[in-house]
Design an enzyme around this catalytic site. Structure first.
Site, short mmCIF file in Angstrom:
data_model
loop_
_atom_site.label_atom_id
_atom_site.label_comp_id
_atom_site.label_asym_id
_atom_site.label_seq_id
_atom_site.Cartn_x
_atom_site.Cartn_y
_atom_site.Cartn_z
CB SER A 193 41.24 -51.41 33.90
OG SER A 193 42.58 -51.30 33.49
NE ARG A 211 39.52 -53.02 20.28
CZ ARG A 211 39.57 -53.26 21.59
NH1 ARG A 211 40.75 -53.34 22.19
NH2 ARG A 211 38.48 -53.44 22.30
NE ARG A 232 39.08 -47.73 24.04
CZ ARG A 232 39.10 -49.03 24.33
NH1 ARG A 232 38.64 -49.45 25.50
NH2 ARG A 232 39.57 -49.91 23.46
NE ARG A 280 47.55 -50.67 25.17
CZ ARG A 280 46.70 -50.63 26.19
NH1 ARG A 280 45.47 -51.12 26.04
NH2 ARG A 280 47.05 -50.11 27.35
CD GLU A 316 38.76 -51.68 29.45
OE1 GLU A 316 39.86 -51.55 30.04
OE2 GLU A 316 38.49 -52.64 28.71
#
Length: 512
Positions: free
Chosen positions: A425, A350, A476, A335, A422
């Site tokens: 999801s 990140r 994470r 990403r 987070e």
């Protein structure tokens, strides 16, 4: 204002009529070089958004080539009549999702396309009528007149068909920006409007000063960000020593747990065609695109295994007896993290490249809400078994990506960051992706008997629903485990479920 379901048989999705074989032309754009030895050639990465544009100044081409490059790379057979008949609901949905789709322009283009299509059919009918007249006997002068009339009609038809093709391309470009419809229970507004569905556990209490994962990793020799920055750039990292074992343990434990629930394991390609990225609903947004694309190619690096798994059954009609199809896929993810900066995104939180295990389900339309609940329960059960303190959120309308009908996020407590972050999801995309990917199933129940034979007696195929959920995003999870299980002596307790996957080790400690 909350949006309700607009159609009882399909969960509030844009209706598409037929599938179209996609094309994969991909224009080139200049950008900086990055070397990937395993590709055996030098490739150039660029944001996908720039890859979808053409630049005569840097890429000379003929007018024909430019026209082809500016056309949609694929076509979704969108039911524009359904959109027109439900204009107010679609417009409201665009507003509550803060989408930049231009519904008025789509409807104007559709009306123009519809009228031009009727004109094409009229002229084609006249040309056929003239051709039929010429089959009979007639005077030479009459035949010559018909020849001239047929020639004029043919030339006019060619021009009209070219105009129709260009208009259809423009219509596709605009209509593909329209997002999925929204579940009626989704909170309306920005991320702050998201509601808590569930709160699990409590934050750990420490009798000593809490360290963040960066400090812990430095003391235990688990990461090397400085060398990675020199080798690859910022937001890259080396995992070292016990961090490598922890990553492998997390991946193997996650795969084993999800496979127990009936999921088929996959590893996926990590380069995919740009058209597949778009069909899965990842729409590039200017300089903030998260997608790395490769110059002089129609390929992109994946940001999630959702993309190659979504393409696994592309352009297929599945037997209903195969559904649901459940997959759990391991991949590396890439990403750009454009615009990401600040202390809240430091360290592993990140990064540009990471390992992830993704769950993905293809199912019948009436079952997708059930499987959405199943996916979030799998996530919650796994995070609970690791002893994490977390909350599950029902994400607000403006935080939904274009494909998501509804999305649940899980945020876990990260003591070193002193906040929830987070970690996963779970999204129900209904038939938004499958209608673009061309994935359908044929119901096993036959329709009412017809006197006609052959295909008329088969039930018409329907689009499947797709769902995806993060089972484990490694960086994470490492943050959570290091920060929540840190000990006063600087060591890290290994949660019991992971110990068999780390050779029975229960503690990560300093090297002697």
């Amino acid at each position: 204002m909350k949006m309700g379901c607009l159609n009882g048989t399909t969960l509030s999705c844009l209706k598409l009529a037929t599938t179209v074989t996609p094309t994969f032309a991909f224009p080139s754009q200049p950008s900086s070089f990055h070397n990937l030895p395993f590709l055996r050639r030098t490739i150039k990465f660029k944001p996908l958004s720039s890859a979808l544009q053409t630049s005569p100044a840097t890429s000379p081409s003929t007018t024909k080539d430019h026209d082809q490059a500016s056309r949609p790379q694929w076509k979704a057979a969108i039911d524009f009549k359904w959109i027109k008949d439900n204009k107010e609901a679609v417009a409201s949905n665009i507003r509550i999702r803060n989408s930049d789709a231009d519904l008025e322009l789509v409807l104007q283009l559709y009306d123009s396309f519809f009228n031009l299509q009727k004109e094409v059919e009229r002229v084609r009918g006249e040309r056929n009528a003239v051709a039929n007249k010429m089959k009979g006997k007639m005077e030479q002068s009459e035949r010559q007149r018909l020849i001239e009339e047929g020639k004029n009609l043919k030339e006019g038809l060619i021009a009209l068909e070219e105009d129709l093709l260009k208009l259809n391309d423009k219509l596709q470009q605009e209509a593909q920006r329209i997002p999925n419809m929204t579940h009626p229970d989704v909170p309306i507004g920005g991320e702050d409007s998201s509601t808590t569905r569930k709160l699990v556990g409590s934050a750990p209490e420490f009798s000593f000063p809490v360290k963040d994962h960066l400090e812990l990793g430095k003391e235990l020799d688990l990461f090397d960000f400085d060398t990675a920055a020199e080798v690859s750039g910022s937001k890259f990292y080396y995992l070292k020593n016990d961090a490598v074992l922890l990553e492998m343990a997390l991946l193997n434990w996650t795969l084993s747990e999800v496979m127990k629930r009936g999921f088929t394991p996959l590893t996926t390609p990590e380069l995919v065609r740009s058209s597949v990225v778009e069909k899965c609903g990842f729409q590039p947004r200017g300089n903030n695109t998260q997608v790395y694309s490769i110059e002089d190619s129609d390929q992109c690096l994946i940001g999630t295994a959702e993309i190659p798994v979504g393409g696994l059954h592309m352009d297929s009609i599945l037997a209903e007896t195969l559904l649901p199809l459940k997959y759990v896929a391991f991949s590396h993810c890439f990403r750009t993290e454009a615009g990401a900066a600040g202390s809240a995104t430091r360290g592993l939180y990140r990064v540009h490249q990471f390992s992830k295990v993704e769950m993905f389900i293809f199912c019948r339309p009436e079952e997708s809400e059930y499987y959405h609940e199943e996916l979030i329960k799998i996530e919650e059960d796994m995070f609970s078994s690791l002893g994490l303190h977390f909350k599950t959120l029902d994400m607000a309308s403006e935080d939904l990506g274009a494909p998501a009908y509804r999305k649940f996020d899980v945020e876990a407590w990260m003591p070193g960051l002193d906040r929830f972050g987070e970690i996963s999801s779970a999204s129900n995309c209904t038939d938004y992706q499958s209608r673009r990917l061309g994935i359908r199933f044929r119901p096993s129940e036959a329709p009412v008997a017809s006197p006609k034979k052959s295909k008329g007696n088969l039930a018409p195929p329907q689009f499947v629903h797709t769902l995806n959920a993060t089972a484990c995003a490694v960086p994470r999870m490492i943050i959570c485990l290091l920060e929540n299980y840190q000990q006063e002596d600087g060591s890290i307790l290994v949660p019991e479920p992971l110990r068999p996957f780390m050779g029975g080790r229960s503690v990560i400690s300093r090297k002697s």
